[in-house]
Design an enzyme around this catalytic site. Sequence first.
Site, PDB file in Angstrom:
ATOM      1  N   ASP A   1       0.836  -1.206   0.000  1.00 39.92           N
ATOM      2  CA  ASP A   1       0.000   0.000   0.000  1.00 39.92           C
ATOM      3  C   ASP A   1       0.873   1.260   0.000  1.00 39.92           C
ATOM      4  O   ASP A   1       2.006   1.246   0.484  1.00 39.92           O
ATOM      5  CB  ASP A   1      -0.914  -0.035   1.234  1.00 39.92           C
ATOM      6  CG  ASP A   1      -2.063   0.951   1.105  1.00 39.92           C
ATOM      7  OD1 ASP A   1      -2.406   1.345  -0.032  1.00 39.92           O
ATOM      8  OD2 ASP A   1      -2.610   1.343   2.153  1.00 39.92           O
TER       9      ASP A   1
ATOM     10  N   HIS B   1       2.248   3.891  -9.022  1.00 41.06           N
ATOM     11  CA  HIS B   1       2.031   2.480  -9.356  1.00 41.06           C
ATOM     12  C   HIS B   1       3.206   1.918 -10.157  1.00 41.06           C
ATOM     13  O   HIS B   1       3.621   0.776  -9.949  1.00 41.06           O
ATOM     14  CB  HIS B   1       0.726   2.310 -10.137  1.00 41.06           C
ATOM     15  CG  HIS B   1      -0.490   2.599  -9.308  1.00 41.06           C
ATOM     16  ND1 HIS B   1      -0.706   2.022  -8.075  1.00 41.06           N
ATOM     17  CD2 HIS B   1      -1.555   3.420  -9.516  1.00 41.06           C
ATOM     18  CE1 HIS B   1      -1.849   2.467  -7.564  1.00 41.06           C
ATOM     19  NE2 HIS B   1      -2.375   3.318  -8.421  1.00 41.06           N
TER      20      HIS B   1
ATOM     21  N   LEU C   1      10.752 -20.168  -6.698  1.00 37.92           N
ATOM     22  CA  LEU C   1       9.872 -19.289  -5.912  1.00 37.92           C
ATOM     23  C   LEU C   1       8.444 -19.442  -6.409  1.00 37.92           C
ATOM     24  O   LEU C   1       8.176 -19.347  -7.610  1.00 37.92           O
ATOM     25  CB  LEU C   1      10.297 -17.820  -6.048  1.00 37.92           C
ATOM     26  CG  LEU C   1       9.374 -16.809  -5.346  1.00 37.92           C
ATOM     27  CD1 LEU C   1       9.520 -16.885  -3.817  1.00 37.92           C
ATOM     28  CD2 LEU C   1       9.649 -15.382  -5.815  1.00 37.92           C
TER      29      LEU C   1
HETATM   30  C1  IPE Z   1      -5.221  -2.746  -0.301  1.00 36.64           C
HETATM   31  O1  IPE Z   1      -4.941  -1.396  -0.394  1.00 36.64           O
HETATM   32  C2  IPE Z   1      -5.226  -3.357  -1.675  1.00 36.64           C
HETATM   33  C3  IPE Z   1      -3.925  -3.490  -2.326  1.00 36.64           C
HETATM   34  C4  IPE Z   1      -2.779  -3.150  -1.824  1.00 36.64           C
HETATM   35  C5  IPE Z   1      -3.960  -4.096  -3.618  1.00 36.64           C
HETATM   36  P1  IPE Z   1      -6.096  -0.319  -0.471  1.00 36.64           P
HETATM   37  O2  IPE Z   1      -5.439   0.995  -0.576  1.00 36.64           O
HETATM   38  O3  IPE Z   1      -7.074  -0.667  -1.504  1.00 36.64           O
HETATM   39  O4  IPE Z   1      -6.799  -0.469   0.954  1.00 36.64           O
HETATM   40  P2  IPE Z   1      -7.795   0.513   1.703  1.00 36.64           P
HETATM   41  O5  IPE Z   1      -8.892   0.841   0.758  1.00 36.64           O
HETATM   42  O6  IPE Z   1      -7.010   1.736   2.061  1.00 36.64           O
HETATM   43  O7  IPE Z   1      -8.225  -0.225   2.912  1.00 36.64           O
HETATM   44  C1  IPE Z   2      -1.713   0.130  -3.352  1.00 38.63           C
HETATM   45  O1  IPE Z   2      -1.417   1.475  -3.348  1.00 38.63           O
HETATM   46  C2  IPE Z   2      -1.809  -0.417  -4.744  1.00 38.63           C
HETATM   47  C3  IPE Z   2      -3.171  -0.739  -5.176  1.00 38.63           C
HETATM   48  C4  IPE Z   2      -4.252  -0.741  -4.432  1.00 38.63           C
HETATM   49  C5  IPE Z   2      -3.330  -1.110  -6.566  1.00 38.63           C
HETATM   50  P1  IPE Z   2      -2.583   2.547  -3.327  1.00 38.63           P
HETATM   51  O2  IPE Z   2      -2.951   2.872  -4.728  1.00 38.63           O
HETATM   52  O3  IPE Z   2      -3.707   2.121  -2.461  1.00 38.63           O
HETATM   53  O4  IPE Z   2      -1.842   3.787  -2.687  1.00 38.63           O
HETATM   54  P2  IPE Z   2      -2.471   4.811  -1.659  1.00 38.63           P
HETATM   55  O5  IPE Z   2      -2.882   4.023  -0.452  1.00 38.63           O
HETATM   56  O6  IPE Z   2      -3.631   5.462  -2.335  1.00 38.63           O
HETATM   57  O7  IPE Z   2      -1.355   5.745  -1.373  1.00 38.63           O
HETATM   58 MG    MG Z   3      -4.122   2.415  -0.481  1.00 38.62          MG
END
Ligand code: IPE
Ligand code: IPE
Ligand code: MG
Length: 223
Positions: free
Chosen positions: A12, A29, A123
């Site tokens: 995240d 990303h 892996l």
């Molecule tokens: C969890 O992150 C999903 C991934 C890392 C793929 P999110 O950013 O979607 O989670 P929430 O919405 O903050 O809980």
């Molecule tokens: C996690 O990073 C990746 C995905 C959910 C695809 P986020 O996109 O949720 O990044 P933040 O939490 O908004 O910074």
């Molecule tokens: Mg996020």
Amino acid sequence: MNSLHHVAIIMDGNGRWGLKNKNSRNFGHLSGLKNVENIIDISMKVNLKFLTLFVFSTENWRRPKTEVNFLFSLIKNYFKKNLKKILDKDIKIKVIGNNRGIPKPVLNIIKKVQTKTKNNKTLYLNLALNYGSRDEIIKAIKKAKHKKINEKNFDNLLFTKKIPDPDLLIRTGGQKRLSNFLLWQLAYSELFFVDKMWPEFNKNDFLKIINSYKKTKRNYGNI
Ligand code: IPE
Ligand code: IPE
Ligand code: MG
């Protein structure tokens, strides 16, 4: 010292990191994907057998369409470009999650990558794509029908069939929640929450967590 077989990661913080550094969530990303390669390499160096990465959740469809499309094109292009590299590294790819809604070209390339890597052994890399734990559990219950279900055979109805439960869960990005990730499988995992955003999570951070995990006393209810 605990042995380590399986690490699961909620990667995240890409969006926030990208916004801060290049005013673009998508840039985050892209950088996040580069870091995935980095963490895979370190995992292989420490002889980890199973690595499970949360790539896209069943709730991530709520994001703007432009971001969702970008994420799927990123995944597709990555596989197109890197299949040879994945084969050379002897990585076996398994995608877990719900196929519904995933663009056809993405499903096709996933199928190809899974087939080509199916005999690889060094892996086991599991990618949770359009994955939600509640969705997985409901699907398992439907599959169970009238079978006499117990904890062992329930495992075999999940997407993670034949994959041992994670020993260790890491979530970057500062939030302390599971966001519908592996709710059943994480019952006895050691949880580590990291304030750094995913693109800045590095080798040292990873090795420190592994070390700390190894020294943890795991009780499983015992004393
Ligand atoms: C969890 O992150 C999903 C991934 C890392 C793929 P999110 O950013 O979607 O989670 P929430 O919405 O903050 O809980
Ligand atoms: C996690 O990073 C990746 C995905 C959910 C695809 P986020 O996109 O949720 O990044 P933040 O939490 O908004 O910074
Ligand atoms: Mg996020």
